[in-house]
Write a protein that holds these residues in place. Structure first.
Motif, PDB file in Angstrom:
ATOM      1  N   GLU A  57      46.133  44.521  35.763  1.00 45.26           N
ATOM      2  CA  GLU A  57      45.043  45.132  36.511  1.00 45.26           C
ATOM      3  C   GLU A  57      44.633  44.285  37.718  1.00 45.26           C
ATOM      4  OE1 GLU A  57      42.016  45.515  33.595  1.00 45.26           O
ATOM      5  OE2 GLU A  57      43.105  47.009  32.408  1.00 45.26           O
ATOM      6  N   LEU A  58      44.905  42.984  37.670  1.00 46.85           N
ATOM      7  CA  LEU A  58      44.553  42.060  38.737  1.00 46.85           C
ATOM      8  C   LEU A  58      45.818  41.387  39.255  1.00 46.85           C
ATOM      9  CD1 LEU A  58      41.545  40.324  36.936  1.00 46.85           C
ATOM     10  CD2 LEU A  58      41.372  42.038  38.754  1.00 46.85           C
ATOM     11  N   GLU A  59      45.922  41.249  40.558  1.00 42.77           N
ATOM     12  CA  GLU A  59      47.094  40.579  41.124  1.00 42.77           C
ATOM     13  C   GLU A  59      46.938  39.065  41.080  1.00 42.77           C
ATOM     14  OE1 GLU A  59      50.034  40.876  45.026  1.00 42.77           O
ATOM     15  OE2 GLU A  59      48.153  41.997  44.998  1.00 42.77           O
ATOM     16  N   LEU A  60      45.716  38.594  41.198  1.00 45.22           N
ATOM     17  CA  LEU A  60      45.460  37.165  41.300  1.00 45.22           C
ATOM     18  C   LEU A  60      44.068  36.875  40.759  1.00 45.22           C
ATOM     19  CD1 LEU A  60      46.339  34.376  42.659  1.00 45.22           C
ATOM     20  CD2 LEU A  60      45.193  35.207  44.711  1.00 45.22           C
ATOM     21  N   ALA A  61      43.913  35.731  40.084  1.00 46.30           N
ATOM     22  CA  ALA A  61      42.586  35.310  39.616  1.00 46.30           C
ATOM     23  C   ALA A  61      42.401  33.838  39.929  1.00 46.30           C
ATOM     24  CB  ALA A  61      42.441  35.550  38.110  1.00 46.30           C
ATOM     25  N   VAL A  62      41.181  33.468  40.318  1.00 43.40           N
ATOM     26  CA  VAL A  62      40.823  32.074  40.591  1.00 43.40           C
ATOM     27  C   VAL A  62      39.661  31.745  39.654  1.00 43.40           C
ATOM     28  CG1 VAL A  62      40.194  30.393  42.351  1.00 43.40           C
ATOM     29  CG2 VAL A  62      41.482  32.446  42.999  1.00 43.40           C
ATOM     30  N   VAL A  63      39.964  30.981  38.603  1.00 45.81           N
ATOM     31  CA  VAL A  63      39.030  30.848  37.480  1.00 45.81           C
ATOM     32  C   VAL A  63      39.150  29.471  36.821  1.00 45.81           C
ATOM     33  CG1 VAL A  63      38.985  33.326  36.930  1.00 45.81           C
ATOM     34  CG2 VAL A  63      40.789  31.881  35.971  1.00 45.81           C
ATOM     35  N   THR A  64      38.340  29.261  35.781  1.00 45.01           N
ATOM     36  CA  THR A  64      38.528  28.103  34.915  1.00 45.01           C
ATOM     37  C   THR A  64      39.809  28.321  34.119  1.00 45.01           C
ATOM     38  OG1 THR A  64      36.135  27.836  34.682  1.00 45.01           O
ATOM     39  CG2 THR A  64      37.524  26.729  33.053  1.00 45.01           C
ATOM     40  N   ARG A 108      37.313  19.740  33.590  1.00 43.55           N
ATOM     41  CA  ARG A 108      37.924  21.052  33.377  1.00 43.55           C
ATOM     42  C   ARG A 108      38.668  21.462  34.655  1.00 43.55           C
ATOM     43  NH1 ARG A 108      33.485  25.932  34.003  1.00 43.55           N
ATOM     44  NH2 ARG A 108      32.786  25.346  36.082  1.00 43.55           N
ATOM     45  N   PRO A 109      39.875  21.996  34.513  1.00 43.44           N
ATOM     46  CA  PRO A 109      40.634  22.420  35.689  1.00 43.44           C
ATOM     47  C   PRO A 109      40.232  23.821  36.139  1.00 43.44           C
ATOM     48  CG  PRO A 109      41.963  22.696  33.714  1.00 43.44           C
ATOM     49  CD  PRO A 109      40.657  22.114  33.266  1.00 43.44           C
ATOM     50  N   LEU A 110      40.125  23.976  37.437  1.00 47.97           N
ATOM     51  CA  LEU A 110      39.877  25.276  38.057  1.00 47.97           C
ATOM     52  C   LEU A 110      41.078  25.586  38.946  1.00 47.97           C
ATOM     53  CD1 LEU A 110      36.230  24.605  39.358  1.00 47.97           C
ATOM     54  CD2 LEU A 110      36.904  25.382  37.063  1.00 47.97           C
ATOM     55  N   GLY A 111      41.526  26.813  38.940  1.00 47.62           N
ATOM     56  CA  GLY A 111      42.686  27.130  39.765  1.00 47.62           C
ATOM     57  C   GLY A 111      43.026  28.605  39.742  1.00 47.62           C
ATOM     58  N   TYR A 112      44.264  28.919  40.125  1.00 52.37           N
ATOM     59  CA  TYR A 112      44.658  30.325  40.209  1.00 52.37           C
ATOM     60  C   TYR A 112      45.764  30.641  39.215  1.00 52.37           C
ATOM     61  CZ  TYR A 112      48.733  28.959  43.114  1.00 52.37           C
ATOM     62  OH  TYR A 112      49.901  28.405  43.587  1.00 52.37           O
ATOM     63  N   LEU A 113      45.864  31.917  38.894  1.00 52.57           N
ATOM     64  CA  LEU A 113      46.931  32.376  38.004  1.00 52.57           C
ATOM     65  C   LEU A 113      47.430  33.728  38.467  1.00 52.57           C
ATOM     66  CD1 LEU A 113      45.349  34.174  35.115  1.00 52.57           C
ATOM     67  CD2 LEU A 113      44.082  32.192  35.878  1.00 52.57           C
ATOM     68  N   VAL A 114      48.730  33.903  38.305  1.00 49.14           N
ATOM     69  CA  VAL A 114      49.408  35.161  38.624  1.00 49.14           C
ATOM     70  C   VAL A 114      50.406  35.442  37.514  1.00 49.14           C
ATOM     71  CG1 VAL A 114      49.171  35.051  41.147  1.00 49.14           C
ATOM     72  CG2 VAL A 114      51.082  33.892  40.032  1.00 49.14           C
ATOM     73  N   HIS A 115      50.800  36.708  37.385  1.00 48.94           N
ATOM     74  CA  HIS A 115      51.795  37.081  36.380  1.00 48.94           C
ATOM     75  C   HIS A 115      53.190  36.755  36.916  1.00 48.94           C
ATOM     76  CE1 HIS A 115      53.791  39.224  33.178  1.00 48.94           C
ATOM     77  NE2 HIS A 115      52.624  39.565  32.644  1.00 48.94           N
ATOM     78  N   ARG A 116      53.983  36.081  36.105  1.00 51.60           N
ATOM     79  CA  ARG A 116      55.324  35.674  36.560  1.00 51.60           C
ATOM     80  C   ARG A 116      56.230  36.872  36.856  1.00 51.60           C
ATOM     81  NH1 ARG A 116      56.127  30.243  35.699  1.00 51.60           N
ATOM     82  NH2 ARG A 116      54.721  29.219  34.209  1.00 51.60           N
ATOM     83  N   SER A 117      56.031  37.982  36.164  1.00 50.04           N
ATOM     84  CA  SER A 117      56.932  39.130  36.300  1.00 50.04           C
ATOM     85  C   SER A 117      56.473  40.136  37.347  1.00 50.04           C
ATOM     86  CB  SER A 117      57.066  39.846  34.944  1.00 50.04           C
ATOM     87  OG  SER A 117      57.567  38.974  33.959  1.00 50.04           O
ATOM     88  N   ARG A 118      55.351  39.865  37.970  1.00 48.99           N
ATOM     89  CA  ARG A 118      54.799  40.843  38.906  1.00 48.99           C
ATOM     90  C   ARG A 118      55.211  40.532  40.343  1.00 48.99           C
ATOM     91  NH1 ARG A 118      48.575  43.065  38.931  1.00 48.99           N
ATOM     92  NH2 ARG A 118      48.858  44.592  40.604  1.00 48.99           N
TER      93      ARG A 118
END
Length: 297
Positions: free
Chosen positions: A140-147, A262-272
């Motif tokens: 549902e999300l292409e990119l997230a910037v979170v804990t 605590r690390p903060l950063g971004y995540l994306v789906h590897r297959s997307r």
């Protein structure tokens, strides 16, 4: 199956309500019902049971649900792949961030991004980090910037950008404020106000206390760090807050314990498939990475 009917199906399944689904999709409730009826006709099966005001998935609906998500992700991926044939950075970028990061870390990056890429429409969602993780996993999300989670799902590419040092704090007139260096066990004699029990940050804190054989005395919790800051400032309990959030109305406690980060950063789906807009945002985030984040193990 058409994508509009599948979108209506997912909206009703996720919200548990035809009226709420209609609000989310900016449609009338009869229009949503019609799309569901079309889909039920195509598969020759009922998707929802309607008992009073309650809407629940039938067995056919439960079978279709994950497949409907996969189909819509594949359609979005195809659109992005075709859009990427052009070198222009345009279109929509669905980005989620937590309230704290959105208020205290992202604004200069978002300002620079929108200045450099005016043709991108940012679809920005403020979510708890845990919700954003699931949103990226579900497509549902292409990119997230979170804990970042301590043990992220292997389907996700997770990159630290900043490292938050968490400080033990209390109100200026709290009994702990008049003491010197404290042990963790001394903190446990007083009420604590901390993030919710299901958050990554709370899990990190709990693990430190558990390793010392201690149980946290949490009386109040919320996922909004600014609210925790207020509650600690007025004396409702001690707390742990990011260093950059600590201001004059809080007393920073000296605690005989290694600092908690605590690390903060971004995540994306590897297959997307990533859009050009996502590639451009990731490039900005990579350029902003702190040295401590690059060294984070």
């Amino acid at each position: 199956m058409d994508t509009q009917s599948l979108q209506a199906f997912l909206a009703v399944a996720d919200s548990g309500s035809f009226s709420r689904a209609a609000e989310q999709l900016h449609l009338t409730q009869p229009a949503v019902s019609k799309r569901i009826a079309v889909l039920e006709g195509q598969i020759d099966a009922r998707l929802f049971d309607r008992i009073g005001r309650r809407v629940s998935l039938t067995e056919a609906g439960r079978v279709l649900l994950p497949r409907a998500r996969q189909i819509l992700v594949m359609v979005d991926d195809s659109r992005r792949a075709l859009g990427n044939l052009e070198d222009s950075v345009a279109g929509s970028l669905t980005l989620a961030t937590s309230h704290h990061i959105g208020l205290h870390r992202l604004p200069p990056l978002l300002k620079a991004y929108t200045d450099q890429h005016p043709d991108v429409r940012l679809d920005l969602h403020f979510l708890d980090s845990e919700q954003a993780y699931q949103g990226v996993l579900d497509g549902e999300l292409e990119l997230a910037v979170v804990t970042l989670a301590p043990h992220p799902d292997p389907q996700l590419e997770v990159v630290p950008v900043w490292i938050d040092r968490l400080c033990f704090v209390c109100g200026l007139d709290h009994p702990l404020a008049g003491r010197g260096r404290l042990g963790l066990h001394e903190l446990c004699a007083f009420d604590a106000v901390l993030p919710g029990s299901m958050t990554f940050t709370r899990g990190l804190i709990e693990s430190r206390f558990a390793s010392a054989g201690l149980e946290l005395p949490v009386t109040l919790s919320t996922n909004y760090l600014e609210t925790l800051k207020m509650m600690a400032a007025i004396g409702l309990g001690w707390s742990l807050l990011p260093e950059r959030l600590v201001a004059g109305e809080l007393h920073v406690l000296e605690v005989d314990h290694p600092p908690i980060h605590r690390p903060l950063g971004y995540l994306v789906h590897r297959s997307r498939t990533r859009s050009n807009a996502a590639h451009a945002m990731i490039a900005q985030l990579d350029a902003a990475r702190e040295p401590a984040a690059r060294a984070w193990g």
